[in-house]
Design a protein around this motif. Sequence first.
Motif, PDB file in Angstrom:
ATOM      1  N   PRO A 351       0.822  -1.216   0.000  1.00 16.46           N
ATOM      2  CA  PRO A 351       0.000   0.000   0.000  1.00 16.46           C
ATOM      3  C   PRO A 351       0.854   1.263   0.000  1.00 16.46           C
ATOM      4  O   PRO A 351       1.987   1.284   0.484  1.00 16.46           O
ATOM      5  CB  PRO A 351      -0.791  -0.135   1.306  1.00 16.46           C
ATOM      6  CG  PRO A 351       0.124  -0.886   2.212  1.00 16.46           C
ATOM      7  CD  PRO A 351       0.940  -1.806   1.343  1.00 16.46           C
ATOM      8  N   THR A 352       0.312   2.330  -0.569  1.00 12.82           N
ATOM      9  CA  THR A 352       0.875   3.666  -0.442  1.00 12.82           C
ATOM     10  C   THR A 352      -0.233   4.576   0.098  1.00 12.82           C
ATOM     11  O   THR A 352      -1.262   4.092   0.583  1.00 12.82           O
ATOM     12  CB  THR A 352       1.386   4.177  -1.794  1.00 12.82           C
ATOM     13  OG1 THR A 352       0.294   4.251  -2.722  1.00 12.82           O
ATOM     14  CG2 THR A 352       2.439   3.245  -2.364  1.00 12.82           C
ATOM     15  N   ARG A 353      -0.040   5.897  -0.009  1.00 14.27           N
ATOM     16  CA  ARG A 353      -1.019   6.815   0.563  1.00 14.27           C
ATOM     17  C   ARG A 353      -2.358   6.746  -0.155  1.00 14.27           C
ATOM     18  O   ARG A 353      -3.410   6.767   0.478  1.00 14.27           O
ATOM     19  CB  ARG A 353      -0.475   8.245   0.519  1.00 14.27           C
ATOM     20  CG  ARG A 353      -1.383   9.299   1.145  1.00 14.27           C
ATOM     21  CD  ARG A 353      -0.710  10.646   1.158  1.00 14.27           C
ATOM     22  NE  ARG A 353      -0.428  11.104  -0.202  1.00 14.27           N
ATOM     23  CZ  ARG A 353      -1.319  11.764  -0.964  1.00 14.27           C
ATOM     24  NH1 ARG A 353      -2.515  12.017  -0.487  1.00 14.27           N
ATOM     25  NH2 ARG A 353      -0.999  12.146  -2.170  1.00 14.27           N
ATOM     26  N   LEU A 414      -5.587   5.911   4.791  1.00 15.11           N
ATOM     27  CA  LEU A 414      -6.012   5.279   6.045  1.00 15.11           C
ATOM     28  C   LEU A 414      -7.333   4.527   5.882  1.00 15.11           C
ATOM     29  O   LEU A 414      -8.212   4.589   6.734  1.00 15.11           O
ATOM     30  CB  LEU A 414      -6.126   6.332   7.155  1.00 15.11           C
ATOM     31  CG  LEU A 414      -4.807   6.953   7.627  1.00 15.11           C
ATOM     32  CD1 LEU A 414      -5.059   8.047   8.624  1.00 15.11           C
ATOM     33  CD2 LEU A 414      -3.896   5.890   8.216  1.00 15.11           C
ATOM     34  N   THR A 415      -7.462   3.808   4.781  1.00 17.10           N
ATOM     35  CA  THR A 415      -8.671   3.032   4.499  1.00 17.10           C
ATOM     36  C   THR A 415      -8.264   1.604   4.157  1.00 17.10           C
ATOM     37  O   THR A 415      -7.292   1.389   3.436  1.00 17.10           O
ATOM     38  CB  THR A 415      -9.460   3.644   3.328  1.00 17.10           C
ATOM     39  OG1 THR A 415      -9.736   5.026   3.621  1.00 17.10           O
ATOM     40  CG2 THR A 415     -10.775   2.904   3.109  1.00 17.10           C
ATOM     41  N   VAL A 416      -9.010   0.641   4.677  1.00 14.92           N
ATOM     42  CA  VAL A 416      -8.713  -0.764   4.420  1.00 14.92           C
ATOM     43  C   VAL A 416      -9.400  -1.194   3.127  1.00 14.92           C
ATOM     44  O   VAL A 416     -10.621  -1.037   2.981  1.00 14.92           O
ATOM     45  CB  VAL A 416      -9.174  -1.651   5.599  1.00 14.92           C
ATOM     46  CG1 VAL A 416      -8.915  -3.127   5.267  1.00 14.92           C
ATOM     47  CG2 VAL A 416      -8.465  -1.258   6.878  1.00 14.92           C
ATOM     48  N   LYS A 442      -4.246  -1.723   4.532  1.00 16.29           N
ATOM     49  CA  LYS A 442      -4.672  -0.364   4.839  1.00 16.29           C
ATOM     50  C   LYS A 442      -3.730   0.621   4.166  1.00 16.29           C
ATOM     51  O   LYS A 442      -2.509   0.505   4.265  1.00 16.29           O
ATOM     52  CB  LYS A 442      -4.673  -0.145   6.357  1.00 16.29           C
ATOM     53  CG  LYS A 442      -5.286   1.167   6.808  1.00 16.29           C
ATOM     54  CD  LYS A 442      -5.349   1.218   8.326  1.00 16.29           C
ATOM     55  CE  LYS A 442      -6.041   2.467   8.822  1.00 16.29           C
ATOM     56  NZ  LYS A 442      -6.105   2.510  10.312  1.00 16.29           N
ATOM     57  N   THR A 443      -4.319   1.606   3.456  1.00  9.26           N
ATOM     58  CA  THR A 443      -3.492   2.610   2.804  1.00  9.26           C
ATOM     59  C   THR A 443      -2.801   3.480   3.842  1.00  9.26           C
ATOM     60  O   THR A 443      -3.256   3.623   4.982  1.00  9.26           O
ATOM     61  CB  THR A 443      -4.340   3.483   1.866  1.00  9.26           C
ATOM     62  OG1 THR A 443      -5.470   3.988   2.598  1.00  9.26           O
ATOM     63  CG2 THR A 443      -4.858   2.660   0.696  1.00  9.26           C
ATOM     64  N   ARG A 444      -1.693   4.081   3.426  1.00  8.04           N
ATOM     65  CA  ARG A 444      -0.893   4.892   4.329  1.00  8.04           C
ATOM     66  C   ARG A 444      -1.577   6.241   4.610  1.00  8.04           C
ATOM     67  O   ARG A 444      -2.435   6.680   3.844  1.00  8.04           O
ATOM     68  CB  ARG A 444       0.495   5.144   3.724  1.00  8.04           C
ATOM     69  CG  ARG A 444       1.271   3.866   3.479  1.00  8.04           C
ATOM     70  CD  ARG A 444       1.730   3.267   4.801  1.00  8.04           C
ATOM     71  NE  ARG A 444       2.551   2.092   4.571  1.00  8.04           N
ATOM     72  CZ  ARG A 444       2.140   0.854   4.760  1.00  8.04           C
ATOM     73  NH1 ARG A 444       0.924   0.632   5.185  1.00  8.04           N
ATOM     74  NH2 ARG A 444       2.949  -0.162   4.546  1.00  8.04           N
ATOM     75  N   PRO A 445      -1.222   6.903   5.725  1.00  7.73           N
ATOM     76  CA  PRO A 445      -1.846   8.197   6.030  1.00  7.73           C
ATOM     77  C   PRO A 445      -1.407   9.261   5.042  1.00  7.73           C
ATOM     78  O   PRO A 445      -0.297   9.247   4.515  1.00  7.73           O
ATOM     79  CB  PRO A 445      -1.351   8.505   7.448  1.00  7.73           C
ATOM     80  CG  PRO A 445      -0.097   7.717   7.588  1.00  7.73           C
ATOM     81  CD  PRO A 445      -0.295   6.466   6.786  1.00  7.73           C
TER      82      PRO A 445
END
Length: 844
Positions: A351-353, A414-416, A442-445
């Motif tokens: 994952p990335t942002r 920040l989403t799965v 989960k994506t990064r913040p």
Amino acid sequence: MHALLGAAALVLVARAPWALLAATGGEDLDPPEDVDVHIIDDNFTLKWNSRASVDNVTFSAEYQTGEAMESWLKLPRCQHVTGTKCEFSSPDTDIYSKIKFRVRAEKGMNISSWKEVDPFFPFYKAHIGPPGVRLEAEDQAVLVHISHPGQGGKMWATDKFSFRYKIEIWQKSSDVTQVIETNYSTEKILKLLPETTYCLKVEATHFSLRKHSNYSAVQCINTTVANKMPAPGNIEMAARGGSYILTWNYASPNVSFRAQWLPFRMEQYCRPVTSPGYSQLIRQDNWRPIPTCTDVQTTRCVFPKDAFHVETFCLRVQASDGNNTSFWSEEKCIDSQTYTVVLPPVISVTPTRDSLTVYVHCQDSFNSRCRGLIYEVIFWENTSNTKLTNQCQIWIRKIEKESPEFTIVNLQPLTVYCVQARVILLAKLNKTSNFSDVLCEKTRPGNSSIIWIITAFGTVFFSVLVLYAGRSLQKYLSYMFFSSPKPPASIDEFFSEPPSKNLLLLTPEEHTERCFIIENTDTVAVTKENHGPEEDHRKYSSQSSQDSGNYSNEEESTMPNIKIFSSHQDLSQKIADCLGLELGKVVTKKFSNQETCVEIGESVRGEDVYIVQSGCGEINDNLMELLIMINACKIASASRVTAVIPCFPYVRQDKKDKSRAPISAKLVANMLSVAGADHIITMDLHASQLQGFFDIPVDNLYAEPAVLKWIREYISEWKNCTIVSPDAGGAKRVTSIADRLNVDFALIHKERKKANEVDPMVLVGDVKDRVAILVDDMADTCALSQINNACFEAVVVTDIIPQEEKMKHCSKIQVIDISLILAEAIRKTHNGESVSYLFSHVPL
């Protein structure tokens, strides 16, 4: 002055002979005209025309090749030629490099100027010569053996598999022609008449260059007299599980058959010129026997899929009655991908942002099957039930390159998100795999989220720092200005307490051995309530020891107790006797709602605990007892807990053989690890790769050494026996035993329509006048009445499952004791020794 001019004149004559000829009345020679090169295979013909009308004129040729084309070389066999052509084989040059020729006329000292030919690539200018043909006759067929054009030369050496052949065949007495096209060097023309003359000719076509050869010379051959035995017909093949089933038709009885297979291979060809390379599926010429189909008495044979390590192959069958042999049947060519189950891919996600990078990996063991696939990927937000589909076509040119990857963009930080993938094969096969396991990440913040996190963390840290400083300052001020001279009340209480009258000193004896095997006993002795002071003292001491984890009973033996699970009391007692230890104490019982309760009756703190349990009888109850007992020992501070499971439960549910089917063996492995087991000792797993289901060490012992010992001791004619496998899956086990006994083996093919139900079976191998010993890893559907009424002499099993009651009602059941193997495995494990010796030997 005159001498100097004479020298100059001589030099001029040497440099320009034509000046001398002119001076002496000589004639000029015209250069050759219409110079051309004609090439057939590796044979070159250089031709030209000449206008010279004088006699005694000869011609010479030279050639030039290579990138620079700087130096001219004399052309062998084309020097001082009297005609207007010369023939020679291919020069010692690269057929993919340009070459140039030139020719001049010569007469005595007179020579003409050179006449050159435009440079060309020999490979593209060459014509294709007729192929070589050799015929072989059968009663109803003719075998045509074709050698590619230019056999033995270098012009078509790397293109010998680039030719397609057209065969024209006809009866000598008829004008009706049959045309057959083939890519192979051997072609069998079927459905001909016996004792008949057939003629044929062959033309070759290079399908890349789109060039045709001339036809080969017409050859005729007579078919033979009709064979007494016809060839097998209607060759068909099917696949069931991990095996191929080859069938054919044959009317005559009392005939044996043998089958052979011919592999194909993929060849890659490259040319160092403008034309691209290509790949070609090549049929080899060496037929090989199929091991399980060498002497078959029925019109079918079964062999494992992994017997062939190629994707494409041909099959043929021959019949024999001992004295006569038929010709080979018509060949049946197979593409194994037709019978291939497409496995779901394996995926990984980074994952990335605002995106997910998905990596897809093909699971097929044949790399060529991973080429030209379409992967379909679906993804969705974990908080919703909506699935989005993203179809991505990924063409894998080379399997060794980086794994296929693609990116899902425009996602929320920040989403799965959850991802699945499946394989969609090309339209040629029209097959699709199941989806892979769901993988959620989960994506990064985002940048704003990081700032808020840093701000919040700084605020909390500063608040805690201020609070700590304030409390420290408050304590300091209270101590300096408001401290009381009176001691705390707790000190008075400590000194006012009377000394204990029953202070007990623990015995200095400690456990030196740490080898525990747990036993389950369903009854506990009840002692009387009246005890003397000394008995009360001992009882309190024992209780205190249990609470502390140091068991120090005065009646303790020099060896620690062994605790054996009571579902198989006899085997547990034998193991304990082999180790010279006593059985441990444990109580198992059920509540009114059938919940299982386990109570360990002895301290196991810091001990090496072994729990013996076998997956038989009430499997689910026994499994829960084992899990609860492992957990009870683990939370009681046992240093290591080893589960000894001779008969592993749910062992046959080790793969997903249909949609929505569970892999229960993996679930049991996870349950044992979660319960707290540190090590597993088992025996003869249904499939040895089940050891990979565990994240803890597993020792898979074998009963084979004990079985070999029993055969040698109790079967007097064991040297005249045949070891038989009841199914294809047990072939490896049977061949191992047969090899160690140096005897033959056989195989029974059986098909299961559903669990525990078997269709009619086929024996592959010879057991006539021999002692047949069937070997299998388990038998759970053998009713005692069936065994008593069966024609075999005995059913020999190991004692990992209780057999005492069955032996009382069936005299044919005999038992091999394997307790010594398990006991020795426990001893070696406890002492940190290797157990590999037990894989091939029985302890003495």
